[in-house]
Scaffold this active site. Structure first.
Site, PDB file in Angstrom:
ATOM      1  N   LYS A   1      -2.712   8.769   2.679  1.00 10.11           N
ATOM      2  CA  LYS A   1      -4.361   8.032   3.583  1.00 10.11           C
ATOM      3  C   LYS A   1      -4.031   9.498   5.278  1.00 10.11           C
ATOM      4  O   LYS A   1      -5.038   9.302   5.699  1.00 10.11           O
ATOM      5  CB  LYS A   1      -4.970   6.702   3.970  1.00 10.11           C
ATOM      6  CG  LYS A   1      -4.941   6.387   2.459  1.00 10.11           C
ATOM      7  CD  LYS A   1      -6.457   6.560   1.772  1.00 10.11           C
ATOM      8  CE  LYS A   1      -7.195   6.446   0.502  1.00 10.11           C
ATOM      9  NZ  LYS A   1      -7.750   7.237  -0.602  1.00 10.11           N
TER      10      LYS A   1
ATOM     11  N   TYR B   1       1.218  -0.954  -0.384  1.00 13.08           N
ATOM     12  CA  TYR B   1       0.265  -0.274  -0.117  1.00 13.08           C
ATOM     13  C   TYR B   1       0.726   1.107  -0.388  1.00 13.08           C
ATOM     14  O   TYR B   1       0.451   2.297  -0.471  1.00 13.08           O
ATOM     15  CB  TYR B   1      -0.898  -0.243   1.513  1.00 13.08           C
ATOM     16  CG  TYR B   1      -2.369   1.131   1.296  1.00 13.08           C
ATOM     17  CD1 TYR B   1      -2.489   0.599  -0.061  1.00 13.08           C
ATOM     18  CD2 TYR B   1      -2.817   1.967   1.931  1.00 13.08           C
ATOM     19  CE1 TYR B   1      -4.358   1.455  -0.013  1.00 13.08           C
ATOM     20  CE2 TYR B   1      -3.526   2.752   1.623  1.00 13.08           C
ATOM     21  CZ  TYR B   1      -3.970   2.386   0.765  1.00 13.08           C
ATOM     22  OH  TYR B   1      -5.496   3.172   0.518  1.00 13.08           O
TER      23      TYR B   1
HETATM   24  P1  NAP Z   1     -11.993   3.721  -7.991  1.00 17.04           P
HETATM   25  O1  NAP Z   1     -13.059   3.097  -8.781  1.00 17.04           O
HETATM   26  O2  NAP Z   1     -10.833   3.398  -9.370  1.00 17.04           O
HETATM   27  O3  NAP Z   1     -12.087   5.260  -7.745  1.00 17.04           O
HETATM   28  C1  NAP Z   1     -11.284   5.896  -7.860  1.00 17.04           C
HETATM   29  C2  NAP Z   1     -11.444   7.430  -8.338  1.00 17.04           C
HETATM   30  O4  NAP Z   1     -10.493   8.314  -8.563  1.00 17.04           O
HETATM   31  C3  NAP Z   1     -11.608   7.576  -9.917  1.00 17.04           C
HETATM   32  O5  NAP Z   1     -12.712   7.803 -10.630  1.00 17.04           O
HETATM   33  C4  NAP Z   1     -11.037   8.155 -10.752  1.00 17.04           C
HETATM   34  O6  NAP Z   1     -10.442   8.294 -12.118  1.00 17.04           O
HETATM   35  C5  NAP Z   1     -10.691   9.131  -9.359  1.00 17.04           C
HETATM   36  N1  NAP Z   1      -9.699  10.285  -9.729  1.00 17.04           N
HETATM   37  C6  NAP Z   1      -8.233   9.892  -9.254  1.00 17.04           C
HETATM   38  N2  NAP Z   1      -7.037  10.824 -10.411  1.00 17.04           N
HETATM   39  C7  NAP Z   1      -8.483  12.183 -10.022  1.00 17.04           C
HETATM   40  C8  NAP Z   1      -8.276  13.589 -11.048  1.00 17.04           C
HETATM   41  N3  NAP Z   1      -6.778  14.109 -11.026  1.00 17.04           N
HETATM   42  N4  NAP Z   1      -9.342  14.008 -10.371  1.00 17.04           N
HETATM   43  C9  NAP Z   1     -10.373  13.647 -10.305  1.00 17.04           C
HETATM   44  N5  NAP Z   1     -10.596  12.260 -10.192  1.00 17.04           N
HETATM   45  C10 NAP Z   1      -9.695  11.445 -10.308  1.00 17.04           C
HETATM   46  O7  NAP Z   1     -11.606   3.034  -6.711  1.00 17.04           O
HETATM   47  P2  NAP Z   1     -12.293   2.906  -5.773  1.00 17.04           P
HETATM   48  O8  NAP Z   1     -11.107   2.065  -4.830  1.00 17.04           O
HETATM   49  O9  NAP Z   1     -13.930   3.264  -5.164  1.00 17.04           O
HETATM   50  O10 NAP Z   1     -11.473   4.746  -5.091  1.00 17.04           O
HETATM   51  C11 NAP Z   1     -12.660   4.952  -4.551  1.00 17.04           C
HETATM   52  C12 NAP Z   1     -11.958   5.710  -2.648  1.00 17.04           C
HETATM   53  O11 NAP Z   1     -12.138   4.914  -2.329  1.00 17.04           O
HETATM   54  C13 NAP Z   1     -10.495   6.428  -2.898  1.00 17.04           C
HETATM   55  O12 NAP Z   1     -10.210   7.035  -2.320  1.00 17.04           O
HETATM   56  C14 NAP Z   1      -9.531   5.050  -2.355  1.00 17.04           C
HETATM   57  O13 NAP Z   1      -8.434   4.857  -1.988  1.00 17.04           O
HETATM   58  C15 NAP Z   1     -11.390   4.711  -1.161  1.00 17.04           C
HETATM   59  N6  NAP Z   1     -10.693   3.278  -0.644  1.00 17.04           N
HETATM   60  C16 NAP Z   1     -11.130   1.968  -1.760  1.00 17.04           C
HETATM   61  C17 NAP Z   1     -11.212   0.940  -1.215  1.00 17.04           C
HETATM   62  C18 NAP Z   1     -10.822  -0.452  -2.335  1.00 17.04           C
HETATM   63  O14 NAP Z   1     -10.253  -1.359  -1.113  1.00 17.04           O
HETATM   64  N7  NAP Z   1     -10.539   0.154  -4.041  1.00 17.04           N
HETATM   65  C19 NAP Z   1     -10.868   0.628   0.156  1.00 17.04           C
HETATM   66  C20 NAP Z   1     -10.632   1.807   1.063  1.00 17.04           C
HETATM   67  C21 NAP Z   1     -10.486   3.118   0.201  1.00 17.04           C
HETATM   68  P3  NAP Z   1      -9.686   8.282 -12.748  1.00 17.04           P
HETATM   69  O15 NAP Z   1     -10.179   6.527 -13.170  1.00 17.04           O
HETATM   70  O16 NAP Z   1     -10.148   9.201 -14.449  1.00 17.04           O
HETATM   71  O17 NAP Z   1      -8.375   7.981 -12.636  1.00 17.04           O
END
Ligand code: NAP
Length: 263
Positions: A166, A159
């Site tokens: 984070k 990570y």
């Molecule tokens: P995701 O579907 O890939 O979402 C991440 C989003 O961030 C995408 O829509 C991405 O757009 C966007 N993003 C990245 N750079 C950006 C920018 N410069 N401007 C605007 N948008 C941007 O993945 P997710 O897992 O649902 O992530 C959402 C949040 O949940 C994140 O903060 C992640 O760290 C958190 N989270 C995830 C998990 C897990 O296991 N999945 C666990 C805990 C927390 P693009 O695709 O265009 O880059």
């Protein structure tokens, strides 16, 4: 049962596709009666997000959170159309793939800055951008929510720099909560358990992480995005009116564990 977000307007940033945690949150907010505005980073995601938005009768706006001009345009567009926001969901993170696979000690200056900019500073920038269009205190103020992960405070293999980002994100939640509290704007994070999404697939051996987490978690399973979304509803709704500056774990309980004996 009454809808928990009836009459509320929510801005959701971070939908990439149907597997995004932000999409699960949009589904739950829609179910609870919220009017939705969804943002997408750029042209690459425009069509996908517009198709998903159609299912919610939601407006879409472009916003790359690393660009001050985009954030200023977002504020102006919301102001000009007379939008008053009750809720904002920030579900955005990014780090270079190599920084999520090689040893953390090899993180480059550029990779560190990029991860912190997109994944932590962007919450500060978004909070600043939306503050002028949040409901005033006497109309309930509002809620800003971000998504974090256990890697902020514990070492989770691979990570790496995202854990540092984070940690900065969670500290930003507390400082923002203190600044915006007098305006009755609450700022919280949900620490979600691991879920297979586009962003998560960038982490080396993510599938192995999911397998181990399901064995170790008190509930003996992984996290369902719908569970994260329901907790987001609580925080965005009037039920969460006394909660700010908080990190709420929705992770099948894994954050309480030290280590378990292998079977
Ligand atoms: P995701 O579907 O890939 O979402 C991440 C989003 O961030 C995408 O829509 C991405 O757009 C966007 N993003 C990245 N750079 C950006 C920018 N410069 N401007 C605007 N948008 C941007 O993945 P997710 O897992 O649902 O992530 C959402 C949040 O949940 C994140 O903060 C992640 O760290 C958190 N989270 C995830 C998990 C897990 O296991 N999945 C666990 C805990 C927390 P693009 O695709 O265009 O880059």
């Amino acid at each position: 049962m009454p809808q928990l977000l009836a009459g509320k307007t929510a801005l959701i940033l971070g939908i990439a596709n149907r597997w995004s945690l932000a999409y699960a949150i949009a589904q739950a907010f829609h179910r609870e009666g919220a009017k939705l505005i969804l943002t997408y980073q750029g042209e690459r995601l425009k069509q996908t997000v517009e198709e998903l938005a159609a299912g919610f009768n939601a407006q879409t706006l472009a916003c790359d959170v690393t660009k001050d001009d985009d954030l200023a345009r977002l504020t102006n567009e919301l102001k000009n159309q007379g939008t008053v926001l009750n809720s904002v969901v920030h579900a955005i993170a990014f780090a270079e793939r190599e920084d999520l696979s090689r040893p953390f000690a090899q993180t480059s200056r550029g990779g560190f800055a990029l991860a912190l900019d997109v994944s932590a500073y962007s919450l500060v920038a978004v909070a600043h951008a939306v503050s002028p269009v949040m409901a005033p205190p006497d109309q309930g103020g509002g809620s800003i929510l971000t998504l974090t992960y256990l890697g902020s405070s514990r070492v989770v293999q691979n990570y790496n720099v995202m854990g540092v980002a984070k940690a900065a994100l969670e500290a930003s939640v507390r400082y923002l909560a203190n600044d915006l509290g007098p305006s009755n704007i609450r700022v919280n994070a949900i620490s979600a358990g691991a879920v297979k999404t586009a962003a998560a697939r960038g982490i080396r051996d993510f599938s192995k992480m999911l397998e181990s987490a399901a064995k170790l978690a008190p509930l003996r399973r992984n996290t369902d995005p719908a569970e994260v979304a329901d907790a987001a509803v609580f925080l965005a709704s009037d039920l969460g009116r006394g909660v700010t500056g908080n990190v709420l774990f929705v992770d099948a309980g894994i954050q309480i564990m030290g280590f378990a004996l292998s079977e």
